[in-house]
Design a protein around this motif. Structure first.
Motif, PDB file in Angstrom:
ATOM      1  N   ALA A 150       0.831  -1.204   0.000  1.00 31.35           N
ATOM      2  CA  ALA A 150       0.000   0.000   0.000  1.00 31.35           C
ATOM      3  C   ALA A 150       0.865   1.254   0.000  1.00 31.35           C
ATOM      4  O   ALA A 150       0.592   2.217  -0.736  1.00 31.35           O
ATOM      5  N   ARG A 151       1.905   1.259   0.805  1.00 36.54           N
ATOM      6  CA  ARG A 151       2.803   2.419   0.867  1.00 36.54           C
ATOM      7  C   ARG A 151       3.488   2.640  -0.481  1.00 36.54           C
ATOM      8  O   ARG A 151       3.600   3.775  -0.956  1.00 36.54           O
ATOM      9  N   PHE A 152       3.941   1.550  -1.095  1.00 39.22           N
ATOM     10  CA  PHE A 152       4.583   1.663  -2.408  1.00 39.22           C
ATOM     11  C   PHE A 152       3.621   2.280  -3.428  1.00 39.22           C
ATOM     12  O   PHE A 152       3.970   3.204  -4.169  1.00 39.22           O
ATOM     13  N   ASN A 153       2.401   1.765  -3.481  1.00 36.18           N
ATOM     14  CA  ASN A 153       1.415   2.293  -4.427  1.00 36.18           C
ATOM     15  C   ASN A 153       1.146   3.774  -4.200  1.00 36.18           C
ATOM     16  O   ASN A 153       1.040   4.546  -5.153  1.00 36.18           O
ATOM     17  N   HIS A 154       1.024   4.145  -2.937  1.00 37.52           N
ATOM     18  CA  HIS A 154       0.662   5.527  -2.612  1.00 37.52           C
ATOM     19  C   HIS A 154       1.801   6.499  -2.925  1.00 37.52           C
ATOM     20  O   HIS A 154       1.594   7.521  -3.594  1.00 37.52           O
ATOM     21  N   LEU A 155       2.987   6.179  -2.452  1.00 37.64           N
ATOM     22  CA  LEU A 155       4.095   7.128  -2.557  1.00 37.64           C
ATOM     23  C   LEU A 155       4.864   7.016  -3.868  1.00 37.64           C
ATOM     24  O   LEU A 155       5.325   8.030  -4.405  1.00 37.64           O
ATOM     25  N   ASN A 156       4.998   5.803  -4.405  1.00 38.61           N
ATOM     26  CA  ASN A 156       5.843   5.591  -5.575  1.00 38.61           C
ATOM     27  C   ASN A 156       5.082   5.574  -6.897  1.00 38.61           C
ATOM     28  O   ASN A 156       5.696   5.671  -7.953  1.00 38.61           O
ATOM     29  N   VAL A 157       3.760   5.424  -6.825  1.00 45.46           N
ATOM     30  CA  VAL A 157       2.968   5.406  -8.055  1.00 45.46           C
ATOM     31  C   VAL A 157       1.933   6.528  -8.057  1.00 45.46           C
ATOM     32  O   VAL A 157       1.906   7.363  -8.957  1.00 45.46           O
TER      33      VAL A 157
END
Length: 354
Positions: A150-157
């Motif tokens: 979830a963090r990857f999707n939010h911050l990196n995408v």
């Protein structure tokens, strides 16, 4: 993705890609690695602006997740369905109509589709703060992985896409990032979603439509591409076209909130789900999504062409609760041609396309 311990879980085997000759939409492909430079962001902003004022969908590649990582998250995504008993699913079912929130399970046959037929899709929704709700015991050991995803999707995408959308409007690039805070109060969440095959009678009564044409209520939807062809978009010429699977790519579309915030410059994309082609029938269709919304307190007004008066503009919380509570549960009013059905949410006309 941050390093987390991976537990041994069953491997989800998806359907093989279809060999059917389908009428695919011609979508832009956005290389997210180019956002590392000012020049790259400027180039991509033009591509995204053109995509979102033309077709309304685009692909994302080079997002930073490897193919094995993406394969793993589909294994994780199947656990809430294949690894949890029906009794436990009911224990963790969301009270969707009352709360206006999808957190937890949406069980099968909750939505009315058409002709007295209800859906054959389950989904499990997890807020990016995985501690907000209790989860089935089979899922609890996997929560660190889900939270990192979830963090990857939010911050990196999501955040890079929001920057490109702002640049396309010639706004400061963090305009939309600032109202999509990772720690803010909103309903940005991960969804694991599984479609099950339907009976021939159900297909006939719904004319092979699994979910009617609709717009999402949030700002940005990120779908991790999977091989079962079923998603279609309403193209500018009025034709429905299929979305093609690309290995380890993302499929991105915009929802109502971004249409509000951009003053109508970016349109919420009309899309639907239909019966897969013949060589993929009989398979389940497992989906992994991030559904993003602005912070709950954000007023959905901005810019050029408004869908309602500023004084009447709902907050994001009001809009998502009303749309979520009503979806698949209200009587829709058919328009003259029968292809469009309408309901009114917070004084705004919401259309569904049959």
């Amino acid at each position: 993705m941050p390093s987390v311990t991976q537990l041994g879980i069953p491997h989800y085997v998806p359907a093989p890609p279809t060999k059917a000759d389908l009428d695919y939409a011609d979508l832009a492909v956005i290389d997210l690695s180019k956002t590392d430079t000012v020049e790259g962001r400027a180039q991509l902003a033009t591509q995204v602006r053109d995509a979102m004022t033309g077709q309304g969908f685009f692909y994302v590649i080079n997002h930073g997740y490897t193919a094995p990582q993406a394969e793993r998250i589909f294994d994780v995504a199947d656990i809430p369905f294949a690894g949890v008993s029906d009794e436990e699913k009911r224990t963790y079912a969301g009270n969707i109509k009352a709360t206006g929130s999808y957190q937890g399970y949406k069980l099968r046959q909750y939505w009315h589709i058409d002709g007295g037929v209800h859906d054959q899709v389950e989904h499990y929704n997890i807020h990016r703060d995985v501690t907000k709700k209790q989860h089935p015991k089979e899922l609890r050991p996997l929560l660190p992985e889900i939270e990192a995803f979830a963090r990857f999707n939010h911050l990196n995408v999501l955040h890079p896409i929001l920057q490109l959308l702002a640049l396309g409007l010639e706004l400061p690039e963090d305009t939309f990032v600032d109202n999509h805070g990772y720690s803010a109060v909103n309903e940005t969440y991960i969804r694991f979603m599984k479609y099950y095959p339907r009976s021939e009678d159900e297909e006939t009564k719904t004319r092979n439509v699994w979910l009617k044409g609709h717009t999402d209520f949030g700002s940005v939807t990120i779908l991790w591409s999977q091989p079962v062809a079923a998603l279609q978009i309403l193209s500018p010429d009025g034709g429905w076209r299929w979305i093609k699977h690309i290995d380890n790519a993302l499929v991105v579309n915009l929802g109502d909130a971004m249409e509000f915030l951009s003053g109508g410059f970016y349109k919420a994309t009309i899309h639907r789900v239909v019966q897969p082609p013949e060589d993929q029938r009989g398979y389940t269709r497992l989906g992994v999504f991030l559904f993003a919304s602005p912070d709950d307190a954000v007023k959905l007004k901005h810019g050029i062409v408004r869908r309602c008066d500023d004084a009447d503009a709902p907050t994001m919380e009001q809009w998502r609760r009303a749309r979520t509570s009503a979806y698949g549960q209200t009587e829709l009013k058919k328009k003259d041609d029968g292809r469009v059905e309408e309901e009114v949410i917070n004084g705004v006309v919401v259309k569904h396309y049959n």
